[in-house]
Design a protein around this motif. Structure first.
Motif, PDB file in Angstrom:
ATOM      1  N   VAL A  87       0.832  -1.202   0.000  1.00  0.00           N
ATOM      2  CA  VAL A  87       0.000   0.000   0.000  1.00  0.00           C
ATOM      3  C   VAL A  87       0.871   1.259   0.000  1.00  0.00           C
ATOM      4  CG1 VAL A  87      -0.395   0.374   2.485  1.00  0.00           C
ATOM      5  CG2 VAL A  87      -2.182   0.912   0.868  1.00  0.00           C
ATOM      6  N   LEU A  88       2.034   1.212   0.640  1.00  0.00           N
ATOM      7  CA  LEU A  88       2.959   2.342   0.602  1.00  0.00           C
ATOM      8  C   LEU A  88       3.404   2.605  -0.836  1.00  0.00           C
ATOM      9  CD1 LEU A  88       4.739   4.522   1.884  1.00  0.00           C
ATOM     10  CD2 LEU A  88       6.446   2.732   2.351  1.00  0.00           C
ATOM     11  N   GLY A  89       3.660   1.545  -1.591  1.00  0.00           N
ATOM     12  CA  GLY A  89       4.034   1.708  -3.002  1.00  0.00           C
ATOM     13  C   GLY A  89       2.943   2.415  -3.790  1.00  0.00           C
ATOM     14  N   TYR A  90       1.688   1.997  -3.572  1.00  0.00           N
ATOM     15  CA  TYR A  90       0.574   2.660  -4.248  1.00  0.00           C
ATOM     16  C   TYR A  90       0.462   4.120  -3.815  1.00  0.00           C
ATOM     17  CZ  TYR A  90      -1.032  -2.023  -5.549  1.00  0.00           C
ATOM     18  OH  TYR A  90      -1.115  -3.286  -6.053  1.00  0.00           O
ATOM     19  N   MET A  91       0.662   4.367  -2.523  1.00  0.00           N
ATOM     20  CA  MET A  91       0.592   5.736  -2.009  1.00  0.00           C
ATOM     21  C   MET A  91       1.690   6.610  -2.621  1.00  0.00           C
ATOM     22  SD  MET A  91      -0.123   5.151   2.015  1.00  0.00           S
ATOM     23  CE  MET A  91      -1.771   5.075   2.687  1.00  0.00           C
ATOM     24  N   LEU A  92       2.899   6.056  -2.740  1.00  0.00           N
ATOM     25  CA  LEU A  92       4.001   6.814  -3.328  1.00  0.00           C
ATOM     26  C   LEU A  92       3.705   7.180  -4.778  1.00  0.00           C
ATOM     27  CD1 LEU A  92       7.017   4.880  -1.793  1.00  0.00           C
ATOM     28  CD2 LEU A  92       6.522   7.309  -1.472  1.00  0.00           C
ATOM     29  N   GLU A  93       3.164   6.221  -5.538  1.00  0.00           N
ATOM     30  CA  GLU A  93       2.805   6.489  -6.930  1.00  0.00           C
ATOM     31  C   GLU A  93       1.722   7.561  -7.011  1.00  0.00           C
ATOM     32  OE1 GLU A  93       1.617   2.843  -8.790  1.00  0.00           O
ATOM     33  OE2 GLU A  93       3.554   1.890  -8.416  1.00  0.00           O
ATOM     34  N   GLY A  94       0.695   7.414  -6.190  1.00  0.00           N
ATOM     35  CA  GLY A  94      -0.404   8.372  -6.190  1.00  0.00           C
ATOM     36  C   GLY A  94       0.043   9.749  -5.752  1.00  0.00           C
ATOM     37  N   TYR A  95       0.907   9.800  -4.759  1.00  0.00           N
ATOM     38  CA  TYR A  95       1.402  11.089  -4.272  1.00  0.00           C
ATOM     39  C   TYR A  95       2.230  11.785  -5.343  1.00  0.00           C
ATOM     40  CZ  TYR A  95       3.780  14.665  -1.642  1.00  0.00           C
ATOM     41  OH  TYR A  95       4.271  15.873  -1.231  1.00  0.00           O
ATOM     42  N   ASP A  96       3.066  11.038  -6.025  1.00  0.00           N
ATOM     43  CA  ASP A  96       3.899  11.614  -7.078  1.00  0.00           C
ATOM     44  C   ASP A  96       3.023  12.219  -8.171  1.00  0.00           C
ATOM     45  OD1 ASP A  96       6.468  12.132  -8.339  1.00  0.00           O
ATOM     46  OD2 ASP A  96       5.950  10.521  -9.735  1.00  0.00           O
ATOM     47  N   GLU A  97       2.007  11.491  -8.584  1.00  0.00           N
ATOM     48  CA  GLU A  97       1.097  11.979  -9.616  1.00  0.00           C
ATOM     49  C   GLU A  97       0.337  13.217  -9.128  1.00  0.00           C
ATOM     50  OE1 GLU A  97      -2.686  10.345 -12.268  1.00  0.00           O
ATOM     51  OE2 GLU A  97      -1.602   8.967 -10.961  1.00  0.00           O
ATOM     52  N   PHE A  98      -0.144  13.168  -7.897  1.00  0.00           N
ATOM     53  CA  PHE A  98      -0.892  14.289  -7.326  1.00  0.00           C
ATOM     54  C   PHE A  98      -0.005  15.524  -7.177  1.00  0.00           C
ATOM     55  CE2 PHE A  98      -2.690  16.701  -3.752  1.00  0.00           C
ATOM     56  CZ  PHE A  98      -3.972  16.904  -4.233  1.00  0.00           C
ATOM     57  N   GLU A  99       1.224  15.319  -6.708  1.00  0.00           N
ATOM     58  CA  GLU A  99       2.151  16.444  -6.540  1.00  0.00           C
ATOM     59  C   GLU A  99       2.418  17.134  -7.875  1.00  0.00           C
ATOM     60  OE1 GLU A  99       6.454  17.381  -4.491  1.00  0.00           O
ATOM     61  OE2 GLU A  99       6.212  15.483  -5.560  1.00  0.00           O
ATOM     62  N   LYS A 100       2.622  16.346  -8.917  1.00  0.00           N
ATOM     63  CA  LYS A 100       2.848  16.927 -10.247  1.00  0.00           C
ATOM     64  C   LYS A 100       1.636  17.738 -10.694  1.00  0.00           C
ATOM     65  CE  LYS A 100       6.097  13.416 -11.782  1.00  0.00           C
ATOM     66  NZ  LYS A 100       6.275  12.208 -12.587  1.00  0.00           N
ATOM     67  N   ALA A 101       0.436  17.214 -10.440  1.00  0.00           N
ATOM     68  CA  ALA A 101      -0.779  17.924 -10.828  1.00  0.00           C
ATOM     69  C   ALA A 101      -0.918  19.232 -10.046  1.00  0.00           C
ATOM     70  CB  ALA A 101      -2.000  17.034 -10.612  1.00  0.00           C
ATOM     71  N   VAL A 102      -0.593  19.220  -8.767  1.00  0.00           N
ATOM     72  CA  VAL A 102      -0.651  20.438  -7.956  1.00  0.00           C
ATOM     73  C   VAL A 102       0.314  21.475  -8.518  1.00  0.00           C
ATOM     74  CG1 VAL A 102      -0.097  21.429  -5.690  1.00  0.00           C
ATOM     75  CG2 VAL A 102      -1.496  19.353  -5.841  1.00  0.00           C
ATOM     76  N   HIS A 103       1.508  21.042  -8.872  1.00  0.00           N
ATOM     77  CA  HIS A 103       2.485  21.981  -9.439  1.00  0.00           C
ATOM     78  C   HIS A 103       2.015  22.552 -10.771  1.00  0.00           C
ATOM     79  CE1 HIS A 103       5.734  22.092  -6.558  1.00  0.00           C
ATOM     80  NE2 HIS A 103       5.453  20.825  -6.309  1.00  0.00           N
ATOM     81  N   MET A 104       1.293  21.757 -11.544  1.00  0.00           N
ATOM     82  CA  MET A 104       0.739  22.270 -12.795  1.00  0.00           C
ATOM     83  C   MET A 104      -0.241  23.414 -12.517  1.00  0.00           C
ATOM     84  SD  MET A 104      -0.038  18.874 -14.990  1.00  0.00           S
ATOM     85  CE  MET A 104       1.174  17.586 -15.149  1.00  0.00           C
ATOM     86  N   VAL A 105      -1.059  23.232 -11.504  1.00  0.00           N
ATOM     87  CA  VAL A 105      -2.014  24.285 -11.142  1.00  0.00           C
ATOM     88  C   VAL A 105      -1.274  25.504 -10.595  1.00  0.00           C
ATOM     89  CG1 VAL A 105      -3.942  24.911  -9.639  1.00  0.00           C
ATOM     90  CG2 VAL A 105      -3.894  22.657 -10.736  1.00  0.00           C
ATOM     91  N   LEU A 106      -0.271  25.280  -9.763  1.00  0.00           N
ATOM     92  CA  LEU A 106       0.485  26.402  -9.205  1.00  0.00           C
ATOM     93  C   LEU A 106       1.233  27.174 -10.291  1.00  0.00           C
ATOM     94  CD1 LEU A 106       1.920  24.786  -5.950  1.00  0.00           C
ATOM     95  CD2 LEU A 106      -0.022  26.350  -6.163  1.00  0.00           C
ATOM     96  N   ASP A 107       1.640  26.471 -11.330  1.00  0.00           N
ATOM     97  CA  ASP A 107       2.357  27.113 -12.433  1.00  0.00           C
ATOM     98  C   ASP A 107       1.414  27.662 -13.510  1.00  0.00           C
ATOM     99  OD1 ASP A 107       4.698  26.432 -11.168  1.00  0.00           O
ATOM    100  OD2 ASP A 107       5.040  24.626 -12.376  1.00  0.00           O
ATOM    101  N   TYR A 108       0.128  27.492 -13.306  1.00  0.00           N
ATOM    102  CA  TYR A 108      -0.884  27.912 -14.276  1.00  0.00           C
ATOM    103  C   TYR A 108      -0.781  29.402 -14.574  1.00  0.00           C
ATOM    104  CZ  TYR A 108      -5.585  29.395 -15.733  1.00  0.00           C
ATOM    105  OH  TYR A 108      -6.647  29.973 -16.376  1.00  0.00           O
ATOM    106  N   VAL A 109      -0.769  29.703 -15.868  1.00  0.00           N
ATOM    107  CA  VAL A 109      -0.780  31.084 -16.348  1.00  0.00           C
ATOM    108  C   VAL A 109      -1.993  31.193 -17.272  1.00  0.00           C
ATOM    109  CG1 VAL A 109       0.458  32.859 -17.634  1.00  0.00           C
ATOM    110  CG2 VAL A 109       1.730  31.219 -16.208  1.00  0.00           C
ATOM    111  N   PRO A 110      -2.976  32.033 -16.924  1.00  0.00           N
ATOM    112  CA  PRO A 110      -4.252  32.072 -17.658  1.00  0.00           C
ATOM    113  C   PRO A 110      -4.122  32.242 -19.169  1.00  0.00           C
ATOM    114  CG  PRO A 110      -4.400  33.414 -15.696  1.00  0.00           C
ATOM    115  CD  PRO A 110      -2.964  32.968 -15.813  1.00  0.00           C
ATOM    116  N   HIS A 111      -3.234  33.064 -19.642  1.00  0.00           N
ATOM    117  CA  HIS A 111      -3.156  33.294 -21.083  1.00  0.00           C
ATOM    118  C   HIS A 111      -2.574  32.106 -21.849  1.00  0.00           C
ATOM    119  CE1 HIS A 111       0.870  34.638 -19.789  1.00  0.00           C
ATOM    120  NE2 HIS A 111       1.260  34.230 -20.972  1.00  0.00           N
ATOM    121  N   GLU A 112      -2.048  31.108 -21.132  1.00  0.00           N
ATOM    122  CA  GLU A 112      -1.501  29.923 -21.809  1.00  0.00           C
ATOM    123  C   GLU A 112      -2.567  28.876 -22.106  1.00  0.00           C
ATOM    124  OE1 GLU A 112       1.766  28.451 -19.520  1.00  0.00           O
ATOM    125  OE2 GLU A 112       3.048  30.155 -19.995  1.00  0.00           O
TER     126      GLU A 112
END
Length: 119
Positions: A87-112
């Motif tokens: 379950v830790l392995g699944y959590m690590l995979e899910g966290y990595d994917e979620f973290e990347k998605a959060v960074h995409m939102v944080l890096d969001y620039v409306p005109h792009e």
């Protein structure tokens, strides 16, 4: 109230499993590892930590056992089981994917993003 307090609620089981993946620990030891490696950002109360650890035991992800240390009362140590590692392995995979998605939102620039992309 610090904003990061809300993040802690959903991630503590993940962090406990990650620490136990490195070796067996007793409760106070786990809390001190968290405090040290996060420079005090994550501090847990005994009540919430032991509730989470008991839940992980009941799910079969970890086991607990007593070990005597000198003349002091026995300590309860926690050990990660194969199910916990899985379950830790699944959590690590899910966290990595979620973290990347959060960074995409944080890096969001409306005109792009065009209006067609959001409709």
């Amino acid at each position: 109230m610090r904003y990061c307090d809300g993040f802690k609620k959903g991630i503590m089981d993940f962090l406990y499993l990650r620490i136990l993946a490195e070796g067996d620990c007793y409760g106070y030891q786990i809390s001190q590892i968290l405090k040290k490696v996060t420079n005090g950002v994550i501090e847990v109360t005994n009540g919430s930590m032991y509730t989470s650890l008991d839940r992980l035991v009941s799910k079969g992800y970890i086991t607990d056992y007593k070990r005597a240390v000198g003349d002091t009362p026995p300590r309860i140590y926690y050990h990660i089981e194969d199910a916990g590692r899985e379950v830790l392995g699944y959590m690590l995979e899910g966290y990595d994917e979620f973290e990347k998605a959060v960074h995409m939102v944080l890096d969001y620039v409306p005109h792009e993003v065009s209006q067609e992309d959001v409709v």
